[in-house]
Design an enzyme around this catalytic site. Structure first.
Site, PDB file in Angstrom:
ATOM      1  N   LEU A 178       0.846  -1.196   0.000  1.00 31.97           N
ATOM      2  CA  LEU A 178       0.000   0.000   0.000  1.00 31.97           C
ATOM      3  C   LEU A 178       0.883   1.248   0.000  1.00 31.97           C
ATOM      4  CD1 LEU A 178      -2.729  -1.065   2.592  1.00 31.97           C
ATOM      5  CD2 LEU A 178      -2.527  -1.593   0.149  1.00 31.97           C
ATOM      6  N   ARG A 228       2.203  15.729   6.605  1.00 32.35           N
ATOM      7  CA  ARG A 228       3.106  16.415   7.532  1.00 32.35           C
ATOM      8  C   ARG A 228       4.555  16.461   7.046  1.00 32.35           C
ATOM      9  NH1 ARG A 228       1.697  13.703  13.051  1.00 32.35           N
ATOM     10  NH2 ARG A 228       0.616  12.199  11.732  1.00 32.35           N
ATOM     11  N   GLU A 255      -8.801   0.596  15.946  1.00 31.55           N
ATOM     12  CA  GLU A 255      -7.948   1.741  15.637  1.00 31.55           C
ATOM     13  C   GLU A 255      -7.928   2.712  16.821  1.00 31.55           C
ATOM     14  OE1 GLU A 255      -5.989   2.080  12.722  1.00 31.55           O
ATOM     15  OE2 GLU A 255      -6.597  -0.004  12.907  1.00 31.55           O
ATOM     16  N   LYS A 270      38.263  12.727 -14.927  1.00 34.47           N
ATOM     17  CA  LYS A 270      36.957  12.328 -15.486  1.00 34.47           C
ATOM     18  C   LYS A 270      37.136  11.358 -16.642  1.00 34.47           C
ATOM     19  CE  LYS A 270      34.798  13.719 -18.855  1.00 34.47           C
ATOM     20  NZ  LYS A 270      34.243  14.497 -19.971  1.00 34.47           N
ATOM     21  N   ASN A 326      54.493  10.951 -14.969  1.00 32.76           N
ATOM     22  CA  ASN A 326      54.452  12.058 -14.022  1.00 32.76           C
ATOM     23  C   ASN A 326      53.693  13.213 -14.669  1.00 32.76           C
ATOM     24  OD1 ASN A 326      55.694  13.191 -11.380  1.00 32.76           O
ATOM     25  ND2 ASN A 326      55.842  14.797 -12.920  1.00 32.76           N
ATOM     26  N   ARG A 385      58.174  27.382 -26.634  1.00 38.16           N
ATOM     27  CA  ARG A 385      58.607  28.559 -25.879  1.00 38.16           C
ATOM     28  C   ARG A 385      58.692  29.754 -26.817  1.00 38.16           C
ATOM     29  NH1 ARG A 385      61.640  26.189 -21.404  1.00 38.16           N
ATOM     30  NH2 ARG A 385      59.934  25.130 -20.376  1.00 38.16           N
TER      31      ARG A 385
HETATM   32  C1  UD1 Z   1      -2.767   1.354   9.661  1.00 40.82           C
HETATM   33  C2  UD1 Z   1      -3.661   0.338  10.360  1.00 40.82           C
HETATM   34  C3  UD1 Z   1      -3.221   0.247  11.817  1.00 40.82           C
HETATM   35  C4  UD1 Z   1      -1.770  -0.129  11.901  1.00 40.82           C
HETATM   36  C5  UD1 Z   1      -0.914   0.854  11.104  1.00 40.82           C
HETATM   37  C6  UD1 Z   1       0.486   0.355  11.037  1.00 40.82           C
HETATM   38  C7  UD1 Z   1      -5.802   0.461   9.228  1.00 40.82           C
HETATM   39  C8  UD1 Z   1      -7.189   0.933   9.296  1.00 40.82           C
HETATM   40  N1  UD1 Z   1      -5.033   0.767  10.266  1.00 40.82           N
HETATM   41  O1  UD1 Z   1      -3.044   2.598  10.262  1.00 40.82           O
HETATM   42  O2  UD1 Z   1      -4.002  -0.735  12.479  1.00 40.82           O
HETATM   43  O3  UD1 Z   1      -1.350  -0.155  13.248  1.00 40.82           O
HETATM   44  O4  UD1 Z   1      -1.410   0.971   9.766  1.00 40.82           O
HETATM   45  O5  UD1 Z   1       1.290   1.335  10.436  1.00 40.82           O
HETATM   46  O6  UD1 Z   1      -5.448  -0.186   8.260  1.00 40.82           O
HETATM   47  N2  UD1 Z   1      -2.917   3.806   2.221  1.00 40.82           N
HETATM   48  C9  UD1 Z   1      -3.386   3.783   0.942  1.00 40.82           C
HETATM   49  N3  UD1 Z   1      -4.636   4.231   0.675  1.00 40.82           N
HETATM   50  C10 UD1 Z   1      -5.462   4.665   1.648  1.00 40.82           C
HETATM   51  C11 UD1 Z   1      -4.991   4.693   2.978  1.00 40.82           C
HETATM   52  C12 UD1 Z   1      -3.708   4.239   3.233  1.00 40.82           C
HETATM   53  O7  UD1 Z   1      -2.667   3.376   0.023  1.00 40.82           O
HETATM   54  O8  UD1 Z   1      -6.601   5.037   1.328  1.00 40.82           O
HETATM   55  C13 UD1 Z   1      -1.554   3.313   2.508  1.00 40.82           C
HETATM   56  C14 UD1 Z   1      -0.637   4.357   3.071  1.00 40.82           C
HETATM   57  O9  UD1 Z   1       0.118   4.967   2.022  1.00 40.82           O
HETATM   58  C15 UD1 Z   1       0.257   3.558   3.976  1.00 40.82           C
HETATM   59  C16 UD1 Z   1      -0.598   2.409   4.422  1.00 40.82           C
HETATM   60  O10 UD1 Z   1      -1.672   2.323   3.510  1.00 40.82           O
HETATM   61  O11 UD1 Z   1       1.368   3.037   3.286  1.00 40.82           O
HETATM   62  C17 UD1 Z   1      -1.144   2.592   5.835  1.00 40.82           C
HETATM   63  O12 UD1 Z   1      -1.968   3.729   5.836  1.00 40.82           O
HETATM   64  P1  UD1 Z   1      -2.002   4.733   7.040  1.00 40.82           P
HETATM   65  O13 UD1 Z   1      -2.950   5.824   6.719  1.00 40.82           O
HETATM   66  O14 UD1 Z   1      -0.633   5.139   7.426  1.00 40.82           O
HETATM   67  O15 UD1 Z   1      -2.653   3.814   8.151  1.00 40.82           O
HETATM   68  P2  UD1 Z   1      -2.593   4.032   9.695  1.00 40.82           P
HETATM   69  O16 UD1 Z   1      -3.643   4.979  10.080  1.00 40.82           O
HETATM   70  O17 UD1 Z   1      -1.232   4.310  10.144  1.00 40.82           O
END
Ligand code: UD1
Ligand code: CA
Length: 464
Positions: free
Chosen positions: A7, A14, A153, A349, A375, A438
């Site tokens: 994912l 941030r 969560e 280079k 040299n 020269r």
């Molecule tokens: C998620 C888990 C949480 C876990 C944590 C670990 C869920 C609901 N929660 O929370 O239990 O402890 O990861 O890090 O799954 N992403 C997408 N599309 C989206 C949302 C997220 O691709 O719509 C990807 C983000 O880029 C990221 C990953 O999914 O790589 C996790 O998403 P993030 O929003 O960080 O989840 P957390 O709230 O941290």
């Protein structure tokens, strides 16, 4: 077969930069690269990456290395996995590992061990968990006597649930066929109105399927970065781990200040790395070298007993027993052969410097083939560019290139040839010849005496 879904659709607001969060780097590699390598090292070659925010950056990075699926709107981790349904349907036989592209420290051992557990227990889903001191922000693992009951969560948890320190790493093994069923049953009835992948646990149990949890002994598997400070923490952890490994292999550090060594770098025993040295990419350093202080070395192969002091070297080769520095720039495609010595303020280079050749100071050598025991005097320049094309210089073995020689390329200097200081060489010079260019030296005797006498006369007139 077994496969992986990573994912990587999230933004990372941030971080305050238009870069998808998994593309932020830890020790020189995007976090996504760490996750990909962990999968590949665990023999998972069928991989689909979910993209979303600034998807093109990830697509360009991946090229045809693996598949991607675009999540046009970010509606949660469950929704993200739903975008891979066509990929999942192509092969429903084995299991699918789902991972987060922004948690770089998942390791191939955890992946392999959790798969064994997942298969042994015959689970529809096995979540990889860890016990951490500070569980804030993570999904908490709910357990009953019979095993895992679900994941809640942070935002949906009760105060009592927030006390739980076993957390969801965000990595899971799913039996692929069951994952397709579970994905079809997700809803977004929760505090964030998102499709939570974590809900698949409770749904599986409700459907009479088995769910399990594998608690990793490596708590770092969960570490992710939400902001620049978090990214620095990851970099510090990764940097220290790499340094520890080199020390275990016999590499010496008197002080590790400013030393950054990427994971891919190899260093032989007995070598000493001095402060402010950055070693990147596919750099390989031999034994008993002294590298630093103040070196940047990238994709460079270095032999044994090499000393580099305040040197930058890129995509080059430096053989054994070479001494370079301080203040030397070795640009790509250069080869410094064994026993060569290169002193201060020299730029090289796309050039071969032969064995035991000396370039003591202040020179530019580009697009050249320099023989052995040559040299190169102070201030020599290979004039390799005529404004339109670049040409090469060939300098034979045992040649002696006098100070401030310009070699106008293309040109060949024979072996044992000499050039006199200040010579501009425009034609090939035969073996054993001297090239001397020269002009007539004019010596005007008493010139300054006259000049100053005139001046003091003028000043006397002005003061009167
Ligand atoms: C998620 C888990 C949480 C876990 C944590 C670990 C869920 C609901 N929660 O929370 O239990 O402890 O990861 O890090 O799954 N992403 C997408 N599309 C989206 C949302 C997220 O691709 O719509 C990807 C983000 O880029 C990221 C990953 O999914 O790589 C996790 O998403 P993030 O929003 O960080 O989840 P957390 O709230 O941290
Ligand atoms: Ca996260």
């Amino acid at each position: 077969m077994n496969q992986a879904v990573i994912l990587a659709g999230g933004q990372g607001k941030r971080m305050k930069a238009p870069i998808p969060k998994p593309m932020f780097k830890v020790l020189g590699e995007p976090m996504l690269e760490w996750v990909l390598k962990a999968c590949e090292n665990a023999d998972l070659s069928r991989i689909c990456v979910v993209t979303g925010y600034e998807a093109k950056q990830i697509e360009d990075y991946l090229g045809d290395r693996c598949r991607t699926a675009l999540q046009a709107e970010r509606l949660g981790t469950g929704h993200a996995v739903q975008q891979t349904i066509p990929f999942l349907q192509e092969d429903t036989d084995g299991s699918t590992l789902v991972l987060c592209g922004d948690a770089p420290f998942i390791d191939s051992e955890t992946i392999a061990d959790s798969l064994v557990r997942h298969e042994q227990e015959g689970n529809a889903v096995t979540v990889i968990t860890a016990n951490v001191e500070h569980p804030f922000g993570y999904g908490r693992i709910l357990r009953t006597d019979s095993g895992i009951a679900g994941i809640v969560e942070e935002k949906d948890a009760t105060d009592a649930q927030r006390q739980i320190t076993e957390i969801n790493s965000g990595c899971y093994w799913f039996r692929t066929a069951d994952l397709l069923t579970l994905l079809s049953k997700l809803t977004c009835e929760n505090a964030q109105h998102e499709y939570y992948l974590t809900d698949t646990i409770a749904i599986a149990l409700h459907e009479g399927l088995r769910a399990g949890a594998y608690c990793s002994h490596n708590p770092d598997v969960v570490l992710g970065a939400n902001d620049r400070k978090g990214l620095l923490t990851l970099n510090t952890a990764a940097r220290n781990a790499v340094l520890q490994q080199h020390m275990a292999n016999g590499v010496g550090f008197t002080c590790t200040d400013g030393i950054i060594i990427e994971r891919s770098v190899q260093i032989g025993a007995g070598t000493e790395i001095l402060p402010n040295t950055i070693l990147r990419g596919n750099t390989v350093i031999g034994e008993n070298c002294v590298i630093g202080p103040n070196c940047v070395i990238e994709d460079t192969i270095i032999g044994n007993n090499v000393t580099l002091n305040t040197v930058q070297a890129y995509q080059s080769e430096i053989d054994g027993n070479v001494k370079i520095g301080p203040f030397v720039h070795i640009r790509p495609n250069s080869h410094i052969c064994s026993g060569a010595q290169i002193g201060d303020f020299v730029e090289i280079k796309n050039t071969t410097v032969g064995e035991h050749t000396a370039i003591a100071h202040l020179a530019y050598l580009g697009d050249s083939d320099i023989g052995k025991h040559v040299n190169i005097g102070c201030g020599c320049v290979t004039v390799n560019f005529d404004g339109i094309k670049k040409s090469r210089c060939v300098i034979g073995d045992h040649a002696f290139v006098g100070c401030n020689t310009n070699l106008i390329a293309p040109i060949a200097l024979g072996h044992h040839a000499y050039t006199a200081a200040g010579t501009t060489v425009t034609t090939d010079i035969p073996d054993y010849a001297l090239a001397i260019d020269r002009g007539v030296l004019h010596v005007k005797e008493g010139y300054t005496l006259k000049k100053f006498a005139n001046r003091s006369k003028k000043e006397t007139n002005e003061n009167e």
